[in-house]
Design a protein around this motif. Structure first.
Motif, short mmCIF file in Angstrom:
data_model
loop_
_atom_site.label_atom_id
_atom_site.label_comp_id
_atom_site.label_asym_id
_atom_site.label_seq_id
_atom_site.Cartn_x
_atom_site.Cartn_y
_atom_site.Cartn_z
N GLY A 98 0.83 -1.21 0.00
CA GLY A 98 0.00 0.00 0.00
C GLY A 98 0.86 1.25 0.00
N GLY A 99 1.93 1.20 0.78
CA GLY A 99 2.85 2.33 0.85
C GLY A 99 3.53 2.56 -0.48
N TYR A 100 3.89 1.46 -1.13
CA TYR A 100 4.52 1.57 -2.45
C TYR A 100 3.56 2.26 -3.42
N ASP A 101 2.30 1.82 -3.39
CA ASP A 101 1.31 2.44 -4.28
C ASP A 101 1.20 3.93 -4.03
N ALA A 102 1.13 4.30 -2.74
CA ALA A 102 0.98 5.70 -2.38
C ALA A 102 2.19 6.51 -2.88
N LEU A 103 3.38 5.96 -2.66
CA LEU A 103 4.59 6.66 -3.06
C LEU A 103 4.67 6.79 -4.58
N ARG A 104 4.33 5.68 -5.24
CA ARG A 104 4.31 5.68 -6.71
C ARG A 104 3.38 6.79 -7.21
N ALA A 105 2.17 6.82 -6.66
CA ALA A 105 1.19 7.81 -7.09
C ALA A 105 1.71 9.22 -6.82
N TYR A 106 2.32 9.39 -5.64
CA TYR A 106 2.83 10.71 -5.28
C TYR A 106 3.91 11.17 -6.25
N LEU A 107 4.85 10.27 -6.54
CA LEU A 107 5.97 10.66 -7.41
C LEU A 107 5.50 10.86 -8.85
N ASP A 108 4.55 10.02 -9.28
CA ASP A 108 4.00 10.22 -10.63
C ASP A 108 3.33 11.58 -10.74
N ASN A 109 2.57 11.90 -9.70
CA ASN A 109 1.88 13.17 -9.68
C ASN A 109 2.87 14.33 -9.66
N ALA A 110 3.94 14.15 -8.86
CA ALA A 110 4.99 15.18 -8.80
C ALA A 110 5.59 15.40 -10.19
N ALA A 111 5.84 14.28 -10.87
CA ALA A 111 6.44 14.38 -12.22
C ALA A 111 5.49 15.13 -13.15
N ARG A 112 4.19 14.85 -13.02
CA ARG A 112 3.22 15.55 -13.87
C ARG A 112 3.21 17.04 -13.56
N GLN A 113 3.22 17.35 -12.25
CA GLN A 113 3.21 18.75 -11.83
C GLN A 113 4.39 19.51 -12.41
N VAL B 19 9.13 -0.25 5.79
CA VAL B 19 8.38 0.97 6.04
C VAL B 19 6.90 0.67 5.87
N LEU B 20 6.13 0.97 6.91
CA LEU B 20 4.70 0.64 6.86
C LEU B 20 3.94 1.66 6.01
N THR B 21 2.78 1.23 5.55
CA THR B 21 1.97 2.10 4.69
C THR B 21 1.66 3.43 5.38
N ALA B 22 1.28 3.35 6.65
CA ALA B 22 0.93 4.57 7.38
C ALA B 22 2.13 5.51 7.44
N GLU B 23 3.33 4.93 7.58
CA GLU B 23 4.53 5.77 7.65
C GLU B 23 4.81 6.44 6.31
N VAL B 24 4.62 5.68 5.24
CA VAL B 24 4.82 6.28 3.91
C VAL B 24 3.86 7.44 3.74
N GLU B 25 2.60 7.23 4.16
CA GLU B 25 1.61 8.29 4.00
C GLU B 25 1.98 9.51 4.84
N ALA B 26 2.49 9.26 6.06
CA ALA B 26 2.89 10.37 6.93
C ALA B 26 4.03 11.16 6.29
N VAL B 27 5.00 10.43 5.72
CA VAL B 27 6.15 11.10 5.09
C VAL B 27 5.69 11.94 3.90
N ILE B 28 4.77 11.36 3.11
CA ILE B 28 4.27 12.11 1.95
C ILE B 28 3.56 13.38 2.40
N ALA B 29 2.80 13.25 3.50
CA ALA B 29 2.11 14.43 4.03
C ALA B 29 3.11 15.48 4.50
N GLU B 30 4.21 15.01 5.09
CA GLU B 30 5.23 15.94 5.57
C GLU B 30 5.89 16.70 4.41
N ILE B 31 6.14 15.97 3.34
CA ILE B 31 6.80 16.60 2.18
C ILE B 31 5.86 17.60 1.52
N GLY B 32 4.58 17.28 1.52
CA GLY B 32 3.58 18.18 0.98
C GLY B 32 3.49 18.10 -0.53
#
Lengths: 107, 388
Positions: free
Chosen positions: B19-34, B67-80
């Motif tokens: 789940g964390g991998y999915d979240a990170l993947r989505a985040y980075l893909d979105n970042a690349a699009r941005q 790294v747990l999914t919740a932790e990945v999500e927390a890190v993504i939230a921190e990065i913004g």
């Protein structure tokens, strides 16, 4: 509409000025900058900071160098260029002008 | 229970829950699009990845390397969220004339990898996962190991079988995601490939004279890398190249009798194989021809086994591919099908042996002589071993 929202454009516009100020004081890396800004009205995140810093570097306002860190990968330490220093001077003057204008108007 | 996926963030290996991998993947893909159109896109994403790696490292402790999914999500939230500067596109000129800054140095890729431990791995296990776990631990093919163990059980007259059951008792089973990750280690092929390619990339980047070319090289490398990792780790259970799954098989509709014909061929091969074995044991010769160079007959048996496997493997593969084609499914290896097929073969074999034992006195005699014959084999090997 909260105060935060009212001034969001202002804060966004001022962020670059503040970065110049912070970087002028000392060589810093992004976590340092975030720490200094946290708790202020200008608290921000990596997602905002990195694009802004890279834009400032493109404009030759700042530059960075890699430094080893005691834990983890090397870090980018940012410092001002000569142009950045000029820019900071101009912006400070301009900011003071704005400040005195705000003070001088109205009650 | 959660699946764990290994990733690299700038040379540092991490293991994320799915789940964390999915979240990170989505985040980075979105970042690349941005950041599309931003001349520093690659670099900013590299910075973000480094920041993520830093935060992951801060959250992991010595005993825990997932790294747990919740932790990945927390890190993504921190990065913004990534906020692109709208005026970046108009700054290409500034980028072009800006003097080349120091190039990013390669971050150390020899980061300590999560330590491997010996566990029993139940997923894909035959009995209890001892061979499976040991193969993962040693980094060798599990089928090979099983074969070796099977032969050793046979040769050592059961000693290895006892050792196996001891191993079942004392080796713990990998149950939590962390244990499973430690049992298999980081997904080797993918990560090693990525690391090696990365090293090649940093070597390559030195040879580019100007900044623009380097940037282009970087961008392409990153994209290729992402695509490659993505495809490698997210291979769907049904591969996309359905049109030609088993390599060279024509459509089965042209050969409706292919499957039964192949079955008959395989059965004939099996029959020939058992005849060879049988005649080797009883007469120490095949079709009346004695083994050359005075080879002992048990070497002949091993050779016959190898020859049979070699002959039957392509037939099996063809038959399976035809079978799946007829089912309208693409061919891919299914361990459960293989297992049940193996059990079926064993059952049929047992029936044959029973019938042969019942009706052919010669076979019965050979069967009675089998224990002696096996003892002979063991003794010959032992003598050979001692005489080395």
């Amino acid at each position: 509409m909260s105060l935060d929202d009212k001034f969001s454009a202002l804060r966004k516009g001022l962020l670059e000025f503040l970065l110049l100020k912070i970087i002028a004081a000392d060589k810093v890396y992004v976590a340092d900058i975030l720490r200094q800004l946290s708790g202020t009205e200008f608290a921000t995140q990596e997602g905002t900071l990195y694009p802004l810093l890279s834009k400032m570097r493109r404009e030759s306002l700042v530059d960075y160098e890699w430094q080893e860190s005691e834990a983890g990968p090397p870090r980018k330490y940012y410092k001002l260029t000569a142009k950045g220093r000029d820019q900071l001077g101009d912006l400070s003057t301009y900011w003071n002008k704005i400040h005195s204008t705000v003070k001088g108007l109205g009650p | 229970m959660n699946k764990v996926i290994s990733i690299h963030l700038h040379g540092v290996a991490f293991q994320l829950e799915e789940g964390g991998y999915d979240a990170l993947r989505a985040y980075l893909d979105n970042a690349a699009r941005q950041l599309d159109g931003n001349p520093d896109k690659t670099e900013i994403i590299a910075d973000i990845e480094t920041a993520i790696a830093d935060k992951f490292t801060g959250r992991l402790t010595a005993g825990r390397n997932v790294v747990l999914t919740a932790e990945v999500e927390a890190v993504i939230a921190e990065i913004g969220p990534i906020t692109n500067d709208s005026d970046s596109a108009s700054n290409d000129k500034a980028a072009a004339k800006s003097n080349a800054g120091p190039e990013p140095t390669p971050t150390s890729s020899n980061q300590p990898r999560p330590p491997k431990r010996l566990y029993r791995i139940k997923e894909g296990a035959m009995l209890s996962g001892v061979c499976n776990g040991l193969a993962a631990y040693l980094g060798i093919d599990v089928t090979l190991l099983r074969l070796v163990v099977a032969i050793l059980i046979f040769v050592s007259a059961g000693t290895v079988a006892i050792a196996y059951f001891v191993a079942v008792i004392i080796i713990p089973k990998a149950e939590t995601p962390e244990q499973k990750a430690a049992a298999t280690g980081p997904s080797q092929t993918a990560d090693d490939f990525v690391r090696m390619a990365r090293e090649g990339y940093y070597e390559g980047i030195k040879s580019f004279p100007d900044r623009q070319a380097r940037r282009e090289w970087k961008r392409r490398f990153k994209r290729d890398m992402r695509d490659w990792k993505y495809n490698f780790q997210w291979q769907p259970p049904t591969p996309p190249n359905v049109s030609n799954p088993a390599g060279t098989c024509p459509a089965s509709s042209a050969f409706p009798v292919a499957t039964p014909l192949l079955s008959i061929l395989k059965a004939l091969l099996l029959f020939a194989f058992w005849f060879v074995i049988f005649s080797l044991i009883t007469t120490h010769a095949v079709f009346g021809i004695h083994l050359p160079w005075g080879l002992p007959f048990w070497v002949g048996i091993i050779l016959a086994v190898l020859a049979y496997r070699a002959a039957v493997a392509p037939v099996k593969a063809l038959r399976r591919s035809y079978y799946y084609r007829q089912q309208g499914r693409p061919y891919y290896w299914n361990p459960f099908a293989a297992l049940s097929q193996g059990l079926l073969t064993l059952f049929i074999l047992a029936v044959f042996i029973f019938l042969a034992d019942h009706f052919f006195s010669g076979f019965h005699q050979a069967l009675l002589g089998l224990p002696d014959c096996l003892r002979n084999i063991v003794e010959t090997i032992q003598q050979w071993w001692d005489g080395r």
